[in-house]
Write a protein that holds these residues in place. Sequence first.
Motif, PDB file in Angstrom:
ATOM      1  N   ASP A  96      -9.407   0.819  12.047  1.00 45.46           N
ATOM      2  CA  ASP A  96      -9.263   1.359  10.694  1.00 45.46           C
ATOM      3  C   ASP A  96     -10.620   1.312   9.998  1.00 45.46           C
ATOM      4  O   ASP A  96     -11.204   0.237   9.836  1.00 45.46           O
ATOM      5  CB  ASP A  96      -8.249   0.533   9.897  1.00 45.46           C
ATOM      6  CG  ASP A  96      -6.840   0.679  10.434  1.00 45.46           C
ATOM      7  OD1 ASP A  96      -6.527   1.745  11.005  1.00 45.46           O
ATOM      8  OD2 ASP A  96      -6.044  -0.269  10.295  1.00 45.46           O
ATOM      9  N   SER A 103     -10.283   6.441   4.789  1.00 50.96           N
ATOM     10  CA  SER A 103      -9.314   5.408   5.189  1.00 50.96           C
ATOM     11  C   SER A 103      -8.641   5.765   6.511  1.00 50.96           C
ATOM     12  O   SER A 103      -7.476   5.435   6.747  1.00 50.96           O
ATOM     13  CB  SER A 103      -8.227   5.212   4.123  1.00 50.96           C
ATOM     14  OG  SER A 103      -8.792   4.938   2.879  1.00 50.96           O
ATOM     15  N   ASN A 108      -3.454   4.464   9.441  1.00 46.46           N
ATOM     16  CA  ASN A 108      -3.174   5.618   8.591  1.00 46.46           C
ATOM     17  C   ASN A 108      -2.396   6.689   9.351  1.00 46.46           C
ATOM     18  O   ASN A 108      -1.609   7.435   8.757  1.00 46.46           O
ATOM     19  CB  ASN A 108      -4.457   6.200   8.011  1.00 46.46           C
ATOM     20  CG  ASN A 108      -4.261   6.729   6.597  1.00 46.46           C
ATOM     21  OD1 ASN A 108      -3.150   6.860   6.114  1.00 46.46           O
ATOM     22  ND2 ASN A 108      -5.357   7.036   5.940  1.00 46.46           N
ATOM     23  N   HIS A 112       1.187   8.139   8.000  1.00 49.49           N
ATOM     24  CA  HIS A 112       1.478   9.568   7.848  1.00 49.49           C
ATOM     25  C   HIS A 112       2.650   9.993   8.733  1.00 49.49           C
ATOM     26  O   HIS A 112       3.422  10.880   8.352  1.00 49.49           O
ATOM     27  CB  HIS A 112       0.232  10.401   8.155  1.00 49.49           C
ATOM     28  CG  HIS A 112      -0.720  10.511   7.007  1.00 49.49           C
ATOM     29  ND1 HIS A 112      -1.555   9.474   6.635  1.00 49.49           N
ATOM     30  CD2 HIS A 112      -0.945  11.512   6.112  1.00 49.49           C
ATOM     31  CE1 HIS A 112      -2.272   9.854   5.583  1.00 49.49           C
ATOM     32  NE2 HIS A 112      -1.916  11.077   5.246  1.00 49.49           N
ATOM     33  N   MET A 137      -5.295  -1.857   3.611  1.00 51.78           N
ATOM     34  CA  MET A 137      -5.592  -0.453   3.322  1.00 51.78           C
ATOM     35  C   MET A 137      -6.012  -0.297   1.865  1.00 51.78           C
ATOM     36  O   MET A 137      -5.699  -1.130   1.022  1.00 51.78           O
ATOM     37  CB  MET A 137      -4.360   0.406   3.606  1.00 51.78           C
ATOM     38  CG  MET A 137      -3.858   0.343   5.046  1.00 51.78           C
ATOM     39  SD  MET A 137      -5.041   1.040   6.214  1.00 51.78           S
ATOM     40  CE  MET A 137      -4.938   2.792   5.808  1.00 51.78           C
ATOM     41  N   ARG A 141      -3.408   4.217  -0.669  1.00 47.50           N
ATOM     42  CA  ARG A 141      -2.723   4.498   0.598  1.00 47.50           C
ATOM     43  C   ARG A 141      -1.547   3.543   0.784  1.00 47.50           C
ATOM     44  O   ARG A 141      -0.455   3.948   1.192  1.00 47.50           O
ATOM     45  CB  ARG A 141      -3.716   4.373   1.753  1.00 47.50           C
ATOM     46  CG  ARG A 141      -3.193   4.770   3.099  1.00 47.50           C
ATOM     47  CD  ARG A 141      -2.791   6.225   3.125  1.00 47.50           C
ATOM     48  NE  ARG A 141      -1.348   6.313   3.312  1.00 47.50           N
ATOM     49  CZ  ARG A 141      -0.616   7.389   3.128  1.00 47.50           C
ATOM     50  NH1 ARG A 141      -1.173   8.488   2.712  1.00 47.50           N
ATOM     51  NH2 ARG A 141       0.671   7.384   3.311  1.00 47.50           N
ATOM     52  N   HIS A 145       2.561   4.465   0.766  1.00 45.49           N
ATOM     53  CA  HIS A 145       3.503   4.077   1.823  1.00 45.49           C
ATOM     54  C   HIS A 145       4.697   3.313   1.257  1.00 45.49           C
ATOM     55  O   HIS A 145       5.846   3.568   1.632  1.00 45.49           O
ATOM     56  CB  HIS A 145       2.813   3.215   2.878  1.00 45.49           C
ATOM     57  CG  HIS A 145       3.795   2.561   3.801  1.00 45.49           C
ATOM     58  ND1 HIS A 145       4.578   3.282   4.683  1.00 45.49           N
ATOM     59  CD2 HIS A 145       4.176   1.252   3.929  1.00 45.49           C
ATOM     60  CE1 HIS A 145       5.375   2.446   5.330  1.00 45.49           C
ATOM     61  NE2 HIS A 145       5.147   1.224   4.899  1.00 45.49           N
TER      62      HIS A 145
END
Length: 216
Positions: A96, A103, A108, A112, A137, A141, A145
Amino acid sequence: MRAADESGDPLVLASAARSGTHALLANGRYDDAMELGETTAVWLSSRIEEDDPAALSLLGMIHLRAAIAAARHQDRATATNLLGRAETLANRLGSDENHWQTSFGPTNVVLHRLSAELDLENVSYVVEHGDIDVDHMPPERGVSHRIDFARALTLAGKGDDAFTELRTAEGTSPQLVRNNPRVRETLRDLIKQAPVTGGARSSELFAMAQRCKAVQ
């Protein structure tokens, strides 16, 4: 995009294209967003072959955003393909990172994928796989989530867990939570699911719904 093109730097152009993808998504122009992603892949092809971490990150994020576009368009095949391409780039990057404030990395990609599955109405997948560590993160982000995970938990009837996620997200970034339409929708559903006392104006749930303008 014009200024980026005049710079002659493919990374600058790719960064502008990433912003353009966000703008197209916000306006519902899913096909244009996916087409811009394909064009960017051509711009960055030589840098990708050299495993340039910035190029891997920028193209990876564009693939991820295009995957969300496909998922919102209910195109599972395209979303799956784009997520796979992003995963390959993340594996080549190896960890990461935050090159060009992307990011981008393996985590990630996972986030997604969960977001895409939620858009594709695969709630059970998100509930089963959504409890992951996002503390490392960037706040926006991680908060995004938690909002998605809370939505899935609400749809699965796990109201207490959903509210915990929303409270954690609000504690991290109040503005991102209080101005998010999905949060408002989730809070309204939580109030409907709660016992009679849960919807009382004195309850913590109702107080959060007021802060987020989900109720009057």
